[in-house]
Design an enzyme around this catalytic site. Structure first.
Site, PDB file in Angstrom:
ATOM      1  N   TRP A  98      57.255  44.070  26.151  1.00  0.00           N
ATOM      2  CA  TRP A  98      56.815  45.099  26.273  1.00  0.00           C
ATOM      3  C   TRP A  98      56.760  46.391  25.151  1.00  0.00           C
ATOM      4  O   TRP A  98      55.273  46.794  25.540  1.00  0.00           O
ATOM      5  CB  TRP A  98      57.741  46.019  27.518  1.00  0.00           C
ATOM      6  CG  TRP A  98      57.491  45.013  28.535  1.00  0.00           C
ATOM      7  CD1 TRP A  98      58.333  44.064  29.054  1.00  0.00           C
ATOM      8  CD2 TRP A  98      56.559  44.199  29.519  1.00  0.00           C
ATOM      9  NE1 TRP A  98      58.007  42.998  30.469  1.00  0.00           N
ATOM     10  CE2 TRP A  98      56.983  43.358  30.047  1.00  0.00           C
ATOM     11  CE3 TRP A  98      55.091  44.109  29.095  1.00  0.00           C
ATOM     12  CZ2 TRP A  98      55.766  42.883  30.937  1.00  0.00           C
ATOM     13  CZ3 TRP A  98      53.884  43.426  30.186  1.00  0.00           C
ATOM     14  CH2 TRP A  98      54.731  42.212  30.836  1.00  0.00           C
ATOM     15  N   ASP A 166      59.175  54.029  28.599  1.00  0.00           N
ATOM     16  CA  ASP A 166      58.769  53.094  29.829  1.00  0.00           C
ATOM     17  C   ASP A 166      60.076  52.611  30.390  1.00  0.00           C
ATOM     18  O   ASP A 166      60.990  51.646  29.812  1.00  0.00           O
ATOM     19  CB  ASP A 166      58.044  51.693  29.560  1.00  0.00           C
ATOM     20  CG  ASP A 166      57.859  51.168  30.251  1.00  0.00           C
ATOM     21  OD1 ASP A 166      57.987  50.848  31.088  1.00  0.00           O
ATOM     22  OD2 ASP A 166      57.196  49.396  29.884  1.00  0.00           O
ATOM     23  N   LYS A 190      59.293  46.711  40.223  1.00  0.00           N
ATOM     24  CA  LYS A 190      60.324  46.058  40.201  1.00  0.00           C
ATOM     25  C   LYS A 190      62.198  46.987  40.131  1.00  0.00           C
ATOM     26  O   LYS A 190      62.789  45.920  40.454  1.00  0.00           O
ATOM     27  CB  LYS A 190      61.007  46.475  37.780  1.00  0.00           C
ATOM     28  CG  LYS A 190      60.125  45.764  37.264  1.00  0.00           C
ATOM     29  CD  LYS A 190      59.815  44.474  36.391  1.00  0.00           C
ATOM     30  CE  LYS A 190      58.751  43.824  36.110  1.00  0.00           C
ATOM     31  NZ  LYS A 190      58.109  44.645  35.158  1.00  0.00           N
TER      32      LYS A 190
HETATM   33  C1  LIG Z   1      56.969  44.648  33.784  1.00  0.00           C
HETATM   34  C2  LIG Z   1      57.061  45.747  32.998  1.00  0.00           C
HETATM   35  C3  LIG Z   1      56.147  45.470  32.157  1.00  0.00           C
HETATM   36  C4  LIG Z   1      54.219  45.079  33.053  1.00  0.00           C
HETATM   37  O1  LIG Z   1      53.920  45.871  33.960  1.00  0.00           O
HETATM   38  P1  LIG Z   1      53.055  45.804  35.089  1.00  0.00           P
HETATM   39  O2  LIG Z   1      52.944  47.005  36.124  1.00  0.00           O
HETATM   40  O3  LIG Z   1      52.445  44.579  35.092  1.00  0.00           O
HETATM   41  O4  LIG Z   1      51.431  46.672  33.883  1.00  0.00           O
HETATM   42  C5  LIG Z   1      55.882  46.805  30.953  1.00  0.00           C
HETATM   43  N1  LIG Z   1      56.944  47.606  30.762  1.00  0.00           N
HETATM   44  C6  LIG Z   1      58.157  47.064  31.331  1.00  0.00           C
HETATM   45  C7  LIG Z   1      59.429  46.906  30.527  1.00  0.00           C
HETATM   46  C8  LIG Z   1      58.208  45.577  32.659  1.00  0.00           C
HETATM   47  O5  LIG Z   1      59.506  45.003  33.148  1.00  0.00           O
END
Ligand SMILES: *Cc1c(COP(=O)(O)O)cnc(C)c1O
Length: 355
Positions: A98, A166, A190
């Site tokens: 990511w 993020d 998540k």
């Molecule tokens: C799952 C995830 C993403 C991607 O997320 P989307 O909402 O599917 O774009 C990005 N960063 C992290 C840390 C993730 O766990």
């Protein structure tokens, strides 16, 4: 009964599922799925969903909350675009898939990316620690929890530059100090709610200061905040369920309580992996994620029998990400300690038979 260790979309509390289901059938006489996002009943949902984020995370004055679409993947672009300043230079810490994605998107919009540190040399199995961060960066970006490889920052990077994170896979799982950050973003699916909404927590000071030569309206956090996430049709259902989930989180003791529970779950599983000769963890112990625990069988020829055992016990979502293999137990907020105990019991029984 199933025990959902899936990495996302995630498990949510059973009563949240029930309330969400009932609102699909009846939300003040309509279905939540057909209600206008401009109707006062939904505006109240949006307001509460934002307020509960502030309450749960103790968000200080001077920060705003937005619920947008596009997932954390669009967040890579939104963050870089809104935080671009005169230097057009930013620091990124590369801790896996990511973070790598975030770097790629920042480059696409013309940011000169300085990769401050990377753990790619050891297949992203640790969090880099000894690195220096130069001045004159527009911002520093990191990924607090590495969902795929199973590492997590247990201390934030030290920098004087604006800090962007993020936080998709560990937001609301532990206490954070929002004041340390200029911008936090997280896909809902998540730990917050169903896929569809992406949460932004942004310092008001940073809004409207981008030096990007282009700024699509939707991607402009200033306009999104001014319009209270209603610039266009927001992901109504996802936001509604996120609100229910935050109500539940707060009613059950808030972040402090869930953090203690998450620590207990992670300790239970890691303790078993560490003391069991048939399994091994895949990442540096001090950098282990309390959300996503990654591990391997010492002897891969045992895989079939182990897989059969955990499946029979009702465990789902245990295989590792397609890029890593092995196993990954995601233990998001709503996963009960009892589910982790079920997995640990399966591991013990497998070991008794095959050790
Ligand atoms: C799952 C995830 C993403 C991607 O997320 P989307 O909402 O599917 O774009 C990005 N960063 C992290 C840390 C993730 O766990």
């Amino acid at each position: 009964m199933k025990h959902n260790f899936g990495a996302g979309p995630c498990i949510l509390p059973q009563n949240v599922f029930k309330e969400a289901a009932s609102a699909v059938m009846d939300f003040n006489g309509l279905s939540i799925l057909e209600v206008s996002h401009r109707h006062k009943d939904f505006v109240a949902v949006m307001d509460e969903a934002m307020d509960l984020v502030k309450k749960a995370l103790n968000v200080p004055a001077g920060y705003s909350v937005a619920y947008l679409q596009g997932g954390a993947t669009l967040g890579f672009t939104i963050a870089a675009l809104n935080m671009m300043r005169d230097n057009k230079k930013a620091g990124y810490i590369n801790t896996g898939t990511w973070a790598t994605g975030a770097i790629k998107e920042a480059k696409k919009i013309g940011i000169d990316v300085n990769v401050l540190a990377s753990s790619e040399d050891k297949n992203f199995s640790y969090i880099p620690k000894d690195y220096s961060i130069p001045d004159e960066l527009d911002f520093v970006h990191f990924t607090s929890n590495n969902t795929i490889y199973g590492t997590q920052f247990h201390a934030i990077p030290k920098t004087n530059s604006p800090l962007i994170c993020d936080m998709s896979s560990d937001i609301f799982s532990k206490e954070i100090n929002v004041a340390d950050f200029d911008l936090i973003y997280a896909g809902a699916q998540k730990n917050l709610g169903p896929a569809g909404a992406t949460l932004y927590i942004v310092k008001d000071d940073v809004l409207g200061k981008s030096t990007s030569p282009f700024m699509p309206t939707y991607l402009d956090l200033k306009q999104q905040i001014e319009k209270e996430s209603m610039l266009n049709t927001p992901p109504v259902f996802s936001i509604y369920v996120a609100m229910l989930n935050l109500r539940d989180l707060i009613a059950n003791g808030g972040i402090a309580a869930i953090e203690a529970k998450n620590n207990a779950k992670a300790a239970l599983l890691y303790q078993e992996i560490d003391s069991n000769p048939l399994f091994k963890g895949t990442v540096a112990k001090e950098d282990r994620s309390r959300m996503n625990a990654t591990f391997l069988l010492e002897d891969e020829s045992h895989q079939e029998i182990f897989d059969k055992m955990w499946k029979e016990a009702g465990v789902v979502g245990l295989p590792g990400h397609r890029s890593t293999g092995g196993y990954r137990a995601s233990m998001y907020n709503a996963l009960p300690l009892e589910s982790v105990q079920v997995l640990v019991d399966v591991i013990k029984e497998f070991t008794k038979k095959n050790g």
